[in-house]
Motif scaffolding. Sequence first.
Motif, PDB file in Angstrom:
ATOM      1  N   THR A   8      13.805 143.411  40.188  1.00 23.78           N
ATOM      2  CA  THR A   8      14.559 144.458  39.743  1.00 23.78           C
ATOM      3  C   THR A   8      14.118 145.950  40.575  1.00 23.78           C
ATOM      4  O   THR A   8      13.076 146.376  40.610  1.00 23.78           O
ATOM      5  CB  THR A   8      14.274 144.858  38.153  1.00 23.78           C
ATOM      6  N   ASP A   9      15.276 146.508  41.010  1.00 22.41           N
ATOM      7  CA  ASP A   9      15.214 147.712  41.793  1.00 22.41           C
ATOM      8  C   ASP A   9      14.590 147.763  43.018  1.00 22.41           C
ATOM      9  O   ASP A   9      14.301 148.887  43.615  1.00 22.41           O
ATOM     10  CB  ASP A   9      14.462 148.928  40.531  1.00 22.41           C
ATOM     11  N   ALA A  10      14.100 146.679  43.478  1.00 23.52           N
ATOM     12  CA  ALA A  10      13.491 146.614  44.886  1.00 23.52           C
ATOM     13  C   ALA A  10      14.259 147.175  45.990  1.00 23.52           C
ATOM     14  O   ALA A  10      13.767 148.175  46.784  1.00 23.52           O
ATOM     15  CB  ALA A  10      12.922 145.364  45.119  1.00 23.52           C
ATOM     16  N   SER A  11      15.600 146.965  46.060  1.00 23.88           N
ATOM     17  CA  SER A  11      16.393 147.394  47.086  1.00 23.88           C
ATOM     18  C   SER A  11      16.516 148.907  46.770  1.00 23.88           C
ATOM     19  O   SER A  11      16.662 149.641  47.932  1.00 23.88           O
ATOM     20  CB  SER A  11      17.626 146.609  47.078  1.00 23.88           C
ATOM     21  N   LYS A  12      16.739 149.389  45.846  1.00 26.05           N
ATOM     22  CA  LYS A  12      16.997 150.888  45.541  1.00 26.05           C
ATOM     23  C   LYS A  12      15.708 151.513  45.746  1.00 26.05           C
ATOM     24  O   LYS A  12      15.855 152.870  46.471  1.00 26.05           O
ATOM     25  CB  LYS A  12      17.301 150.896  43.943  1.00 26.05           C
TER      26      LYS A  12
END
Length: 210
Positions: free
Chosen positions: A133-137
């Motif tokens: 979760t949220d790694a690309s952000k």
Amino acid sequence: MTLSADLLLHAYASGVFPMAESRDDPDVFWVDPKRRGILPLDGFRISRSLAKRIRRGGYEIAINTDFAGVVTGCADREETWINDEIFDRYAELHDMGFAHSLEVWQDAELIGGVYGVSLGAAFFGESMFSRRTDASKIALAYLVDRLNAGGYILCDTQFITPHLASLGGREIARARYRRILAEALPQSGDFLSPEIPDPQLLLQRRTQTS
């Protein structure tokens, strides 16, 4: 069509980029959209939840330690435009110093990242991926910080997705994009020298430029 590294660099400088229909399709075609996606370097939005996630830490950011792993992560989805030809040519651009990856690691595992091509003061974001979760952000937040620190003036995202739009990405007309590109190419962006900030400094910088 057979790609070469030099042809790719010429294409980016001309405002076009390559894609394949699928992973298994050997052919590559050029794309020149009427509406171009960009991520304004002074307009990246970090939500409260993302800021909380960044501040909590527990991850490490690295540059160019596993370029092939990032491209593989980006292609690891049901539908992808990254075929073997594209994979090999971007690996070649990486070896030449034109393509870079920003990676998010957690517990020695590559959990997300983004890669793209750097020419002048323009960065052409190719793709990103996330395994947690949220790694690309998180990767995009550190990418935008790095581009600002390195003197870039253009971050090209090719198209706009709801994901990118939520972070401040927007579309501009092709003519305007090419004007910004023409301004960026003669200038010099430095992708490698900026230090990776700690989470608090990253968020502080984002507040100052928002």
